[in-house]
Design an enzyme around this catalytic site. Structure first.
Site, mmCIF file in Angstrom:
data_model
loop_
_atom_site.group_PDB
_atom_site.id
_atom_site.type_symbol
_atom_site.label_atom_id
_atom_site.label_comp_id
_atom_site.label_asym_id
_atom_site.label_seq_id
_atom_site.Cartn_x
_atom_site.Cartn_y
_atom_site.Cartn_z
ATOM 1 N N ASN A 9 0.866 -1.180 0.000
ATOM 2 C CA ASN A 9 0.000 0.000 0.000
ATOM 3 C C ASN A 9 0.905 1.232 0.000
ATOM 4 O O ASN A 9 1.439 1.612 1.041
ATOM 5 C CB ASN A 9 -0.902 -0.033 1.255
ATOM 6 C CG ASN A 9 -1.775 1.200 1.365
ATOM 7 O OD1 ASN A 9 -1.881 1.988 0.431
ATOM 8 N ND2 ASN A 9 -2.405 1.370 2.525
ATOM 9 N N LYS A 11 0.115 4.239 -0.315
ATOM 10 C CA LYS A 11 -0.538 5.442 0.234
ATOM 11 C C LYS A 11 -0.257 6.643 -0.691
ATOM 12 O O LYS A 11 -0.148 6.462 -1.900
ATOM 13 C CB LYS A 11 -0.097 5.672 1.684
ATOM 14 C CG LYS A 11 -0.326 4.422 2.553
ATOM 15 C CD LYS A 11 -0.126 4.666 4.028
ATOM 16 C CE LYS A 11 -0.372 3.352 4.777
ATOM 17 N NZ LYS A 11 -0.246 3.490 6.230
ATOM 18 N N HIS A 100 -9.769 1.601 4.708
ATOM 19 C CA HIS A 100 -8.531 1.802 5.466
ATOM 20 C C HIS A 100 -8.790 2.782 6.609
ATOM 21 O O HIS A 100 -9.514 3.762 6.447
ATOM 22 C CB HIS A 100 -7.429 2.325 4.542
ATOM 23 C CG HIS A 100 -6.074 2.233 5.176
ATOM 24 N ND1 HIS A 100 -5.645 3.136 6.120
ATOM 25 C CD2 HIS A 100 -5.072 1.335 5.028
ATOM 26 C CE1 HIS A 100 -4.429 2.781 6.522
ATOM 27 N NE2 HIS A 100 -4.059 1.694 5.867
ATOM 28 N N GLU A 149 -6.105 -4.519 10.655
ATOM 29 C CA GLU A 149 -5.073 -3.507 10.885
ATOM 30 C C GLU A 149 -5.383 -2.700 12.138
ATOM 31 O O GLU A 149 -6.136 -1.713 12.078
ATOM 32 C CB GLU A 149 -5.014 -2.541 9.694
ATOM 33 C CG GLU A 149 -4.641 -3.203 8.386
ATOM 34 C CD GLU A 149 -3.962 -2.211 7.459
ATOM 35 O OE1 GLU A 149 -2.826 -2.481 7.060
ATOM 36 O OE2 GLU A 149 -4.550 -1.165 7.158
ATOM 37 N N SER A 187 2.962 -2.055 10.653
ATOM 38 C CA SER A 187 4.393 -2.150 10.974
ATOM 39 C C SER A 187 5.011 -3.510 10.631
ATOM 40 O O SER A 187 5.863 -4.016 11.360
ATOM 41 C CB SER A 187 4.641 -1.794 12.447
ATOM 42 O OG SER A 187 4.256 -0.464 12.698
ATOM 43 N N GLY A 209 4.750 1.367 5.036
ATOM 44 C CA GLY A 209 6.116 1.918 5.008
ATOM 45 C C GLY A 209 7.150 1.017 4.352
ATOM 46 O O GLY A 209 7.942 1.477 3.513
#
Ligand code: PGA
Length: 224
Positions: A9, A11, A100, A149, A187, A209
């Site tokens: 993802n 983002k 999300h 999530e 994470s 990330g």
């Protein structure tokens, strides 16, 4: 080896030049002839403007990558200024992320909005990845892929424990028998990914990330 969904993802990151570098790296380093990728459905979710480019790149280079949109309009094609309807995006993406937590919180998306988005996505024959924050989040009937999530784990470097993620994934499947796959997100990185994917009720991961740098992402692919 069980089948896994590995979702990147991106983002609101990665422009076209950066996407070119990312895919070039992936092409040269994520060799689909290596056995480790055989059980993985790799889904990359860029921003809308990058999707047509990504779609052309993936098919030209025959990459083992499917594409996903990060969101979709709750409205159909028509007079809805600024909206991006499912029927137009479908040409470029097979999957769509709906619900999300960043959209629920920052854009005030409610269950009613999300249910309308699911109807639009179903109408355009998308495969939906529906995000939930815990086992009590309402999941629309018929959703096959869910991403668990927990909000406190997203972008914080503090993932849920694999044991708790397993417990929640099992509870989601039990409460919603139409759900075939539960992914964990929050994470996840190359170091911890296998602790999640080895859990019996977890069928993949949703990565923010650690998906932005192609090297970290390909590392991760070979560690689960
Ligand atoms: P993260 O994001 O991997 O950066 O925690 C996950 C997500 O929000 O999908």
């Amino acid at each position: 080896m069980k089948n896994l969904y590995i979702v990147a993802n991106w983002k609101a990151n990665i422009n076209e030049e950066e996407a070119t570098e990312w895919f070039d790296f992936f092409k040269n380093n994520a060799d689909s002839t290596r056995g480790e990728l055989a059980n993985k459905k790799i889904i990359v979710c860029p921003t809308f403007p990058i999707l047509p480019f990504a779609s052309a790149y993936v098919s030209l280079n025959n990459l083992q990558v499917s594409l996903g949109a990060q969101d979709i309009s709750q409205f159909p094609i028509g007079a809805y200024t600024g909206e991006v309807p499912a029927a137009i995006v479908k040409k470029y993406a097979e999957f769509v992320i709906i619900g999300h937590s960043e959209r629920r919180m920052r854009l005030n998306e409610t269950d009613a909005t999300l249910f309308a988005k699911v109807a639009m996505a179903n109408g355009a024959l998308f495969e939906i990845i529906y995000c939930v924050q815990d086992e009590n989040t309402t999941i629309p009937e018929g959703i096959k892929i869910v991403a668990y999530e927990p909000v406190g784990a997203i972008g914080t470097g503090n993932p849920d424990t694999p044991e708790n993620a397993q417990k929640i994934a099992a509870a989601i499947k039990e409460k919603n028998p139409f759900v075939r796959a539960v992914l964990y997100g929050g994470s996840v990185n190359a170091e911890n990914v296998s602790q999640f994917t080895e859990q019996a009720s977890i069928d993949g991961v949703l990565i923010g990330g650690a998906s932005l740098v192609a090297g970290s992402f390909t590392d991760l692919l070979f560690k689960c």
